[in-house]
Write a protein that holds these residues in place. Structure first.
Motif, PDB file in Angstrom:
ATOM      1  N   ALA A 129       0.742  -6.454  -1.934  1.00  0.00           N
ATOM      2  CA  ALA A 129       2.012  -6.008  -1.333  1.00  0.00           C
ATOM      3  C   ALA A 129       1.973  -6.110   0.154  1.00  0.00           C
ATOM      4  O   ALA A 129       1.008  -6.095   0.795  1.00  0.00           O
ATOM      5  CB  ALA A 129       2.308  -4.569  -1.726  1.00  0.00           C
ATOM      6  N   GLN A 180       2.280 -13.233   0.451  1.00  0.00           N
ATOM      7  CA  GLN A 180       2.425 -11.820   0.765  1.00  0.00           C
ATOM      8  C   GLN A 180       3.884 -11.396   0.673  1.00  0.00           C
ATOM      9  O   GLN A 180       4.750 -11.988   1.302  1.00  0.00           O
ATOM     10  CB  GLN A 180       1.925 -11.533   2.185  1.00  0.00           C
ATOM     11  N   CYS A 239       5.660  -8.772   1.968  1.00  0.00           N
ATOM     12  CA  CYS A 239       5.424  -7.678   2.895  1.00  0.00           C
ATOM     13  C   CYS A 239       6.089  -7.976   4.237  1.00  0.00           C
ATOM     14  O   CYS A 239       5.899  -9.057   4.796  1.00  0.00           O
ATOM     15  CB  CYS A 239       3.914  -7.513   3.079  1.00  0.00           C
ATOM     16  N   SER A 240       6.842  -7.029   4.750  1.00  0.00           N
ATOM     17  CA  SER A 240       7.495  -7.226   6.042  1.00  0.00           C
ATOM     18  C   SER A 240       6.504  -7.255   7.195  1.00  0.00           C
ATOM     19  O   SER A 240       6.778  -7.852   8.231  1.00  0.00           O
ATOM     20  CB  SER A 240       8.544  -6.138   6.263  1.00  0.00           C
TER      21      SER A 240
END
Length: 158
Positions: free
Chosen positions: A158, A9, A11-12
């Motif tokens: 994302a 991933q 993604c934060s």
């Protein structure tokens, strides 16, 4: 802490889940932030969490810089940990609307004036906006290979 990683991933949110995405973790942070709990025994008593699980979560918070250990039994939030307040207020608001059986059990108030506080989505130009008006744009931290894969027609997460 979750027993798995989200290496695939980009993604934060996934990165944040690695640190605080387990239910006990969120409740420990909640008690530290809003009830000012710092002592191991108080966390254990308030939450009813097994001592081995609590110790593992607190150690992970110290190792990741969310908390620091002071003395033999105190765990204090760092700026990194305190910054979770907005996320927890937002999660509370969501829970009040979509998961609570009735009226909100906890109200957040501004310490100085006593007025309600809320988490909002804010545009630097327009002020508070509806979350439905938010769009996603690739940021500077996005790996080049991810961008190349998207442009090549492959679908990446994302």
């Amino acid at each position: 802490m979750l027993g798995k990683t989200y290496d695939t991933q980009v993604c934060s949110i996934a990165r944040a889940l690695e640190l605080v995405g387990e239910r006990w973790s969120i409740l420990i942070i909640r008690d530290a932030l809003f009830a000012r709990v710092t002592r191991f025994g108080d966390f254990q008593h308030n939450l009813g969490i097994a001592t081995n699980v609590l110790a593992a979560r607190l150690d992970a918070f110290v190792n990741s810089g969310v908390m620091v250990r002071e003395g033999s039994a105190d765990y204090v939030l760092t700026a990194k940990g305190q910054a979770l307040a907005t996320a927890l207020i937002a999660l509370t608001e969501w829970g009040d609307e979509w998961a609570a059986p009735g009226e909100p059990p906890i109200l957040y108030r501004h310490a100085s004036c006593g007025q309600p506080v809320a988490a909002k989505v804010v545009c630097d130009e327009c002020g508070v906006i509806d979350p439905g008006e938010v769009k996603v744009k690739i940021g500077p931290g996005m790996p080049a290979e991810y961008v190349a894969a998207r442009r090549g027609g492959q679908r990446a997460t994302a």
